[in-house]
Design a protein around this motif. Structure first.
Motif, PDB file in Angstrom:
ATOM      1  N   CYS A 189     -23.953  50.945  12.506  1.00 48.69           N
ATOM      2  CA  CYS A 189     -23.590  49.621  12.244  1.00 48.69           C
ATOM      3  C   CYS A 189     -21.981  49.170  12.957  1.00 48.69           C
ATOM      4  O   CYS A 189     -21.800  48.484  13.624  1.00 48.69           O
ATOM      5  CB  CYS A 189     -23.580  48.951  11.061  1.00 48.69           C
ATOM      6  SG  CYS A 189     -25.372  48.871  10.508  1.00 48.69           S
ATOM      7  N   ALA A 190     -21.134  50.404  12.575  1.00 40.11           N
ATOM      8  CA  ALA A 190     -19.745  50.092  13.017  1.00 40.11           C
ATOM      9  C   ALA A 190     -19.723  50.404  14.592  1.00 40.11           C
ATOM     10  O   ALA A 190     -18.941  49.749  15.373  1.00 40.11           O
ATOM     11  CB  ALA A 190     -18.696  51.030  12.378  1.00 40.11           C
ATOM     12  N   SER A 191     -20.478  51.210  15.272  1.00 37.37           N
ATOM     13  CA  SER A 191     -20.466  51.417  16.617  1.00 37.37           C
ATOM     14  C   SER A 191     -21.016  50.310  17.359  1.00 37.37           C
ATOM     15  O   SER A 191     -20.388  49.721  18.218  1.00 37.37           O
ATOM     16  CB  SER A 191     -21.201  52.680  16.934  1.00 37.37           C
ATOM     17  OG  SER A 191     -22.578  52.353  16.905  1.00 37.37           O
ATOM     18  N   LYS A 192     -21.967  49.417  16.799  1.00 36.30           N
ATOM     19  CA  LYS A 192     -22.541  48.324  17.708  1.00 36.30           C
ATOM     20  C   LYS A 192     -21.514  47.080  17.456  1.00 36.30           C
ATOM     21  O   LYS A 192     -21.559  46.061  18.377  1.00 36.30           O
ATOM     22  CB  LYS A 192     -23.937  48.102  17.118  1.00 36.30           C
ATOM     23  CG  LYS A 192     -24.804  49.034  17.597  1.00 36.30           C
ATOM     24  CD  LYS A 192     -25.090  49.370  19.114  1.00 36.30           C
ATOM     25  CE  LYS A 192     -26.033  50.283  19.615  1.00 36.30           C
ATOM     26  NZ  LYS A 192     -26.159  50.497  20.941  1.00 36.30           N
ATOM     27  N   ALA A 193     -20.940  46.981  16.134  1.00 37.81           N
ATOM     28  CA  ALA A 193     -20.058  45.936  16.219  1.00 37.81           C
ATOM     29  C   ALA A 193     -18.866  46.110  17.223  1.00 37.81           C
ATOM     30  O   ALA A 193     -18.205  45.024  17.690  1.00 37.81           O
ATOM     31  CB  ALA A 193     -19.468  46.003  14.801  1.00 37.81           C
ATOM     32  N   SER A 194     -18.479  47.701  17.416  1.00 34.99           N
ATOM     33  CA  SER A 194     -17.513  47.668  18.412  1.00 34.99           C
ATOM     34  C   SER A 194     -17.866  47.287  19.891  1.00 34.99           C
ATOM     35  O   SER A 194     -17.287  47.125  20.736  1.00 34.99           O
ATOM     36  CB  SER A 194     -17.081  49.189  18.339  1.00 34.99           C
ATOM     37  OG  SER A 194     -16.284  49.735  17.164  1.00 34.99           O
ATOM     38  N   VAL A 195     -19.122  47.652  20.199  1.00 38.31           N
ATOM     39  CA  VAL A 195     -19.692  47.354  21.156  1.00 38.31           C
ATOM     40  C   VAL A 195     -19.741  45.691  21.478  1.00 38.31           C
ATOM     41  O   VAL A 195     -19.341  45.179  22.726  1.00 38.31           O
ATOM     42  CB  VAL A 195     -20.993  47.791  21.567  1.00 38.31           C
ATOM     43  CG1 VAL A 195     -21.890  47.051  22.732  1.00 38.31           C
ATOM     44  CG2 VAL A 195     -21.354  49.357  21.646  1.00 38.31           C
ATOM     45  N   ALA A 196     -20.006  44.874  20.396  1.00 36.67           N
ATOM     46  CA  ALA A 196     -20.010  43.474  20.454  1.00 36.67           C
ATOM     47  C   ALA A 196     -18.722  42.946  20.990  1.00 36.67           C
ATOM     48  O   ALA A 196     -18.680  42.139  21.705  1.00 36.67           O
ATOM     49  CB  ALA A 196     -20.688  42.922  19.572  1.00 36.67           C
ATOM     50  N   HIS A 197     -17.789  43.657  20.270  1.00 32.32           N
ATOM     51  CA  HIS A 197     -16.354  43.201  20.726  1.00 32.32           C
ATOM     52  C   HIS A 197     -15.751  43.615  21.856  1.00 32.32           C
ATOM     53  O   HIS A 197     -15.062  42.817  22.546  1.00 32.32           O
ATOM     54  CB  HIS A 197     -15.545  43.504  19.443  1.00 32.32           C
ATOM     55  CG  HIS A 197     -14.043  42.589  19.487  1.00 32.32           C
ATOM     56  ND1 HIS A 197     -14.257  41.380  19.060  1.00 32.32           N
ATOM     57  CD2 HIS A 197     -12.902  42.915  19.413  1.00 32.32           C
ATOM     58  CE1 HIS A 197     -12.877  40.777  19.260  1.00 32.32           C
ATOM     59  NE2 HIS A 197     -12.086  41.873  19.235  1.00 32.32           N
TER      60      HIS A 197
END
Length: 283
Positions: A189-197
Motif C-alpha cells: 500500500c505504501a509503495s502504491k501511494a508513492s506511485v500515485a504521488h
C-alpha cells in the motif's frame, strides 16, 4: 494466449462473474506508434501488450523472466482477431529487464529505437505484491517492494522522458491500495501511494517537454497476482462484498483505460490516477 471470451452478464444475474469482453474503442491513431511495457510476460502486462498489438502498436515487452516473456510474445504474435483500419497489426519484441536497474530501462528504450525507430508510449506495469503484517515487515521486504514498485516506475519514466518526443505518454500502475488499507499489505500500500504521488510530480515536471504522465489504480482484477482471492472462499466473498459492482474486474477493463490514456482522446489529461475498481475505494 487468446483473450477472447463470451460476453458476461453484468447486471444482478452476473454478480461475482468476470466481464472479459474486449474494449470497444479502437483508437485508430495508435496504429504505427511504439510502446514499451514492463512486467509484460503475464497478467495485465500481457493483456496490455496483446491489446496494443491488436491496434497496430509495436511493443518492446520487458520482463525479468525472459523465457516467459518470449513465450508470451510468441502467443501474442500467433493471435488472430480484428486488424485496425489500414490492415496493420503491431509486432512484439521480447526483452529481459530488471526494473530496479536504470540501465535495463535504457536498454529497452534503445531497443525500441533500433527495432522501430521511435518511442511514443511507456507503461510501467512491473510490480510485486508482498504479504506481511506491519509488525513483521522486514528490512529486506520493504527494500524490495520500494525498489521494484517505486524506483522501477521512476527509472522507467526518466528513461521514457529522455527518449520521447513531445506528445509522448507514460502510464504508471498504482492501485486502489494507494487509498485503502489492506491488512498484511502495508508495504505494498505504501509503495502504491508513492506511485500515485510520484505520478503527479512527474506530470508537472515532464509537462515542460510535452509529455503526459498518468496512473491507473486497479482494484480486484482477476490475474495471477490476485489468484489467492479466487482460491480462498472467504477472501473472495470479502472482495465481492467490498466492490459495489459485486464482481472482480478483468485485465480487459484495465486495458480500456490504458488505451484511452495513451490515445489522443486524453491529450489534455495528465497527472491523474484513474481508478478501475468497481467503486471499491468508496466502500
Amino acid at each position: 494466449m487468446s483473450n477472447t471470451a463470451e460476453p458476461q452478464a453484468t447486471g444482478a444475474e452476473g454478480i461475482g462473474r468476470v466481464d472479459d469482453r474486449r474494449p470497444v474503442a479502437v483508437h485508430p491513431e495508435l496504429a504505427g506508434t511504439v510502446a514499451v511495457v514492463t512486467g509484460a510476460a503475464r497478467g495485465m502486462g500481457a493483456a496490455f501488450t496483446s491489446g496494443l498489438v491488436r491496434r497496430g502498436v509495436d511493443v518492446v515487452a520487458g520482463d525479468i523472466d525472459l523465457d516467459a516473456m518470449t513465450r508470451t510474445a510468441e502467443e501474442i504474435g500467433a493471435e488472430s482477431g480484428a486488424v485496425p483500419e489500414g490492415g496493420r497489426r503491431g509486432r512484439v519484441v521480447p526483452a529481459a529487464v530488471d526494473v530496479v536497474d536504470p540501465d535495463g530501462h535504457e536498454a529497452l528504450a534503445r531497443l525500441a529505437h533500433s527495432e522501430f525507430g521511435r518511442l511514443d508510449h511507456w507503461v510501467n506495469n512491473a510490480g510485486i505484491f508482498p504479504h506481511a503484517f506491519a509488525a513483521d515487515i522486514t528490512a529486506e521486504q520493504i527494500d524490495a517492494v520500494l525498489k521494484v514498485n517505486v524506483q522501477g516506475v521512476l527509472f522507467g519514466a526518466q528513461t521514457a522522458a529522455r527518449h520521447m518526443r513531445p506528445g509522448g505518454a507514460i502510464v504508471n500502475m498504482s492501485s486502489v491500495s494507494a487509498v485503502r488499507v489492506r491488512k498484511g499489505r502495508g508495504a505494498y500500500c505504501a509503495s502504491k501511494a508513492s506511485v500515485a504521488h510520484l505520478t503527479e510530480s512527474l506530470a508537472v515536471e515532464f509537462g515542460d517537454q510535452g509529455i503526459r504522465v498518468n496512473a491507473i489504480a486497479p482494484g480486484y482484477i482477476d490475474t495471477e497476482m490476485t489468484r489467492w482471492v479466487r482460491e480462498d472462499p472467504a477472501a473472495l466473498q470479502h472482495a465481492l462484498d467490498s466492490v459495489p459492482l459485486h464482481r472482480l474486474g478483468s485485465p480487459q477493463e484495465v486495458l480500456g483505460v490504458l488505451l484511452f490514456l495513451l490515445s489522443d482522446s486524453a491529450r489534455y489529461v495528465t497527472g491523474h490516477s484513474i481508478a478501475v475498481d468497481g467503486g471499491s475505494r468508496h466502500v
